[in-house]
Design a protein around this motif. Structure first.
Motif, PDB file in Angstrom:
ATOM      1  N   MET A  38       0.849  -1.188   0.000  1.00 19.77           N
ATOM      2  CA  MET A  38       0.000   0.000   0.000  1.00 19.77           C
ATOM      3  C   MET A  38       0.887   1.241   0.000  1.00 19.77           C
ATOM      4  O   MET A  38       1.805   1.359   0.808  1.00 19.77           O
ATOM      5  N   THR A  39       0.626   2.163  -0.879  1.00 14.07           N
ATOM      6  CA  THR A  39       1.409   3.396  -0.929  1.00 14.07           C
ATOM      7  C   THR A  39       0.629   4.515  -0.248  1.00 14.07           C
ATOM      8  O   THR A  39      -0.601   4.528  -0.251  1.00 14.07           O
ATOM      9  N   THR A  40       1.374   5.451   0.334  1.00 13.41           N
ATOM     10  CA  THR A  40       0.780   6.597   1.016  1.00 13.41           C
ATOM     11  C   THR A  40       1.094   7.847   0.231  1.00 13.41           C
ATOM     12  O   THR A  40       2.233   8.066  -0.174  1.00 13.41           O
ATOM     13  N   SER A  41       0.088   8.681  -0.002  1.00 17.21           N
ATOM     14  CA  SER A  41       0.317   9.933  -0.698  1.00 17.21           C
ATOM     15  C   SER A  41       1.332  10.767   0.067  1.00 17.21           C
ATOM     16  O   SER A  41       1.319  10.810   1.292  1.00 17.21           O
ATOM     17  N   GLN A  42       2.216  11.433  -0.671  1.00 17.15           N
ATOM     18  CA  GLN A  42       3.214  12.277  -0.022  1.00 17.15           C
ATOM     19  C   GLN A  42       2.562  13.441   0.709  1.00 17.15           C
ATOM     20  O   GLN A  42       3.194  14.057   1.566  1.00 17.15           O
ATOM     21  N   GLU A  43       1.294  13.738   0.392  1.00 16.07           N
ATOM     22  CA  GLU A  43       0.616  14.832   1.077  1.00 16.07           C
ATOM     23  C   GLU A  43       0.053  14.394   2.419  1.00 16.07           C
ATOM     24  O   GLU A  43      -0.264  15.219   3.275  1.00 16.07           O
ATOM     25  N   GLU A  44      -0.112  13.073   2.634  1.00 16.70           N
ATOM     26  CA  GLU A  44      -0.687  12.565   3.867  1.00 16.70           C
ATOM     27  C   GLU A  44       0.404  12.293   4.896  1.00 16.70           C
ATOM     28  O   GLU A  44       1.541  11.964   4.557  1.00 16.70           O
ATOM     29  N   LEU A  45       0.028  12.420   6.167  1.00 13.50           N
ATOM     30  CA  LEU A  45       0.945  12.055   7.233  1.00 13.50           C
ATOM     31  C   LEU A  45       0.836  10.566   7.515  1.00 13.50           C
ATOM     32  O   LEU A  45      -0.233   9.955   7.374  1.00 13.50           O
ATOM     33  N   LEU A  46       1.923   9.964   7.927  1.00 14.30           N
ATOM     34  CA  LEU A  46       1.932   8.546   8.270  1.00 14.30           C
ATOM     35  C   LEU A  46       1.116   8.303   9.534  1.00 14.30           C
ATOM     36  O   LEU A  46       1.005   9.184  10.395  1.00 14.30           O
ATOM     37  N   PRO A  47       0.549   7.109   9.686  1.00 10.06           N
ATOM     38  CA  PRO A  47      -0.269   6.820  10.876  1.00 10.06           C
ATOM     39  C   PRO A  47       0.470   7.078  12.185  1.00 10.06           C
ATOM     40  O   PRO A  47      -0.104   7.614  13.136  1.00 10.06           O
ATOM     41  N   GLY A  48       1.739   6.714  12.263  1.00  3.85           N
ATOM     42  CA  GLY A  48       2.492   6.936  13.486  1.00  3.85           C
ATOM     43  C   GLY A  48       2.644   8.412  13.804  1.00  3.85           C
ATOM     44  O   GLY A  48       2.621   8.825  14.972  1.00  3.85           O
ATOM     45  N   THR A  49       2.806   9.232  12.757  1.00  2.00           N
ATOM     46  CA  THR A  49       2.916  10.677  12.962  1.00  2.00           C
ATOM     47  C   THR A  49       1.595  11.241  13.454  1.00  2.00           C
ATOM     48  O   THR A  49       1.557  12.061  14.383  1.00  2.00           O
ATOM     49  N   ARG A  50       0.496  10.801  12.859  1.00  2.00           N
ATOM     50  CA  ARG A  50      -0.817  11.288  13.277  1.00  2.00           C
ATOM     51  C   ARG A  50      -1.099  10.926  14.730  1.00  2.00           C
ATOM     52  O   ARG A  50      -1.635  11.737  15.493  1.00  2.00           O
ATOM     53  N   ARG A  51      -0.714   9.721  15.124  1.00  2.00           N
ATOM     54  CA  ARG A  51      -0.958   9.331  16.515  1.00  2.00           C
ATOM     55  C   ARG A  51      -0.103  10.156  17.472  1.00  2.00           C
ATOM     56  O   ARG A  51      -0.565  10.558  18.553  1.00  2.00           O
ATOM     57  N   ALA A  52       1.136  10.456  17.085  1.00  2.29           N
ATOM     58  CA  ALA A  52       2.000  11.266  17.942  1.00  2.29           C
ATOM     59  C   ALA A  52       1.434  12.681  18.094  1.00  2.29           C
ATOM     60  O   ALA A  52       1.486  13.270  19.191  1.00  2.29           O
TER      61      ALA A  52
END
Length: 461
Positions: free
Chosen positions: A1-15
């Motif tokens: 699964m690829t993540t858009s470069q505009e989106e934050l990673l799940p770990g970053t969002r949780r932090a």
């Protein structure tokens, strides 16, 4: 699964969520909302607790207090860019009879005018604005506490004067001018002088018990340019993008860069946090990065806007309590979390499309006396001049279009770099604010002030 470069990673969002959750819980705020901007767009929004039974989103208004000052500064700088005033002009030139006319526009913007921090009693933040219809009521009998231009001393009345200056030169109310010249062009439809639903109510939290007391939301009248506005995380995220990049409809990029330049050293109490002030913006060095923006507070509300231009990041944090969470620290942490977890990906290197041969021949090593420097070509015709040792004075330079360059930072900010050529067209040396840079240390054939000993370099026997 690829993540858009505009989106934050799940770990970053949780932090990020964890950081605001701790701030809301430990700071005992009825609600707290935050947003993060990356590379020109909002990429995260978080909220803790509720407003009117709902989790507040990016459209719920909170009062932003002194972040209002940055909006007022933008209006003043628009007047300067249009040639209607100069930053060195004394206030008396444009707004006579205030009793504070000896202060310059720049000093008022940078809180170095010497004016008092507050207006005379009663406490203006909790008093109806109708009590202060005139500027004399705002300034009092002793407006100046310090010599003008000598020290940083935060002044709310100073920004009241700037708001009155805007009204005088525009012939309209501060609120009307702000809406027409800043809010509408930038699309800040949820920023206003009066609250507009949905909006949070302001609360005081008892320091020794988990109970609340509603705070009044006064119209600040004459003091409005210092702290009146209501806004949202959505609107302030867009405003942060403007403060980082500029927008020709409001202020060009060069002018918003000028706002971010420190105008005075920090007060002794602020030295530990290295907090200084520019033209309507607070400036702080924290976690190894320069952060600009503004904080705000009024009874019932706290606000913070933090921008790291170098990282392409900004954070907005709003809370509806009189005291509690330290939002400047929260904003700085939100920026740090993203910057460390997801470092900015540099633009790919590309060769210049074309280069002027007369500029290319300047590239390489130069000497100021015995100090070694390197001149490098950059995009859009600019150059950099930096010490080879990594220590000493260096700067980026902007092309002037006539074969010279102007320094953009540090010791050489505003200084002109120009190559000096011999009659045959060859380069003799570089002149930088009268400093002579030569290809060799004290090159004999160059025009070194004081001349070069004809016996040249030697040892000592």
């Amino acid at each position: 699964m690829t993540t858009s470069q505009e989106e934050l990673l799940p770990g970053t969002r949780r932090a990020l969520l964890h950081r605001i959750a701790v701030a809301q819980s430990e700071g005992r705020s009825p609600s707290l909302v935050a947003a993060v901007v990356r590379d020109g767009r909002a990429v995260w929004h978080g909220a803790r607790s509720s407003v009117d039974g709902q989790a507040p989103d990016e459209n719920v208004q909170y009062r932003i207090g002194s972040i209002t000052k940055t909006f007022t500064a933008v209006l003043v700088l628009r007047l300067r860019d249009e040639g209607l005033l100069g930053l060195g002009d004394r206030l008396e030139k444009h707004l006579p009879g205030t009793g504070a006319g000896e202060a310059t526009i720049a000093e008022l913007l940078a809180h170095t005018s010497g004016l008092a921090a507050e207006s005379p009693a009663p406490w203006w933040e909790r008093s109806p604005g109708a009590l202060r219809p005139e500027l004399e009521d705002v300034l009092g009998e002793r407006p100046f506490l310090h010599p003008a231009g000598r020290r940083f001393h935060y002044s709310n009345p100073g920004y009241t004067l700037l708001g009155a200056l805007v009204e005088k030169l525009r012939g309209a109310s501060w609120e009307e001018v702000l809406r027409r010249e800043v809010l509408e062009p930038l699309g800040l439809g949820r920023t206003s002088a009066q609250p507009s639903a949905p909006h949070a109510g302001g609360w005081a939290v008892h320091p020794w018990a988990d109970v609340l007391l509603p705070e009044p939301a006064e119209d600040l009248g004459r003091m409005a340019p210092a702290g009146q506005l209501w806004s949202t995380t959505g609107d302030l995220a867009r405003f942060a993008v403007f403060l980082a990049q500029g927008d020709d409809r409001v202020l060009r990029a060069e002018t918003v860069r000028e706002m971010r330049v420190p105008a005075a050293p920090p007060e002794a109490a602020d030295v530990a946090d290295r907090v200084t002030y520019g033209l309507g913006l607070q400036i702080q060095h924290r976690d190894g990065r320069m952060l600009v923006g503004h904080s705000g507070s009024l009874p019932g509300f706290l606000a913070n806007l933090t921008i790291s231009v170098a990282d392409g990041l900004a954070a907005v944090v709003l809370a509806n309590c009189t005291s509690g969470p330290q939002l400047a620290a929260v904003g700085a942490d939100l920026v740090r979390i993203v910057a460390e977890a997801e470092p900015r990906i540099p633009e790919p290197w590309r060769p210049l499309a074309e280069v002027d041969a007369s500029v290319l021949e300047l590239a390489g090593q130069w000497y100021w006396g015995t100090y070694a420097f390197a001149l490098r070509l950059t995009g859009e015709g600019g150059v950099t001049l930096e010490p080879l040792s990594g220590r000493g004075r260096g700067s980026r330079f902007r092309a002037d279009g006539n074969g010279t360059w102007t320094g953009l930072e540090g010791y050489y900010a505003g200084e002109v770099l120009r190559p000096v050529r011999r009659p045959d067209g060859s380069v003799s040396h570089l002149d930088l604010g009268s400093f002579v840079f030569t290809r060799q240390p004290y090159e004999e054939s160059a025009e070194v002030p004081g001349g070069v000993d004809p016996e040249g370099w030697r040892g000592i026997g």
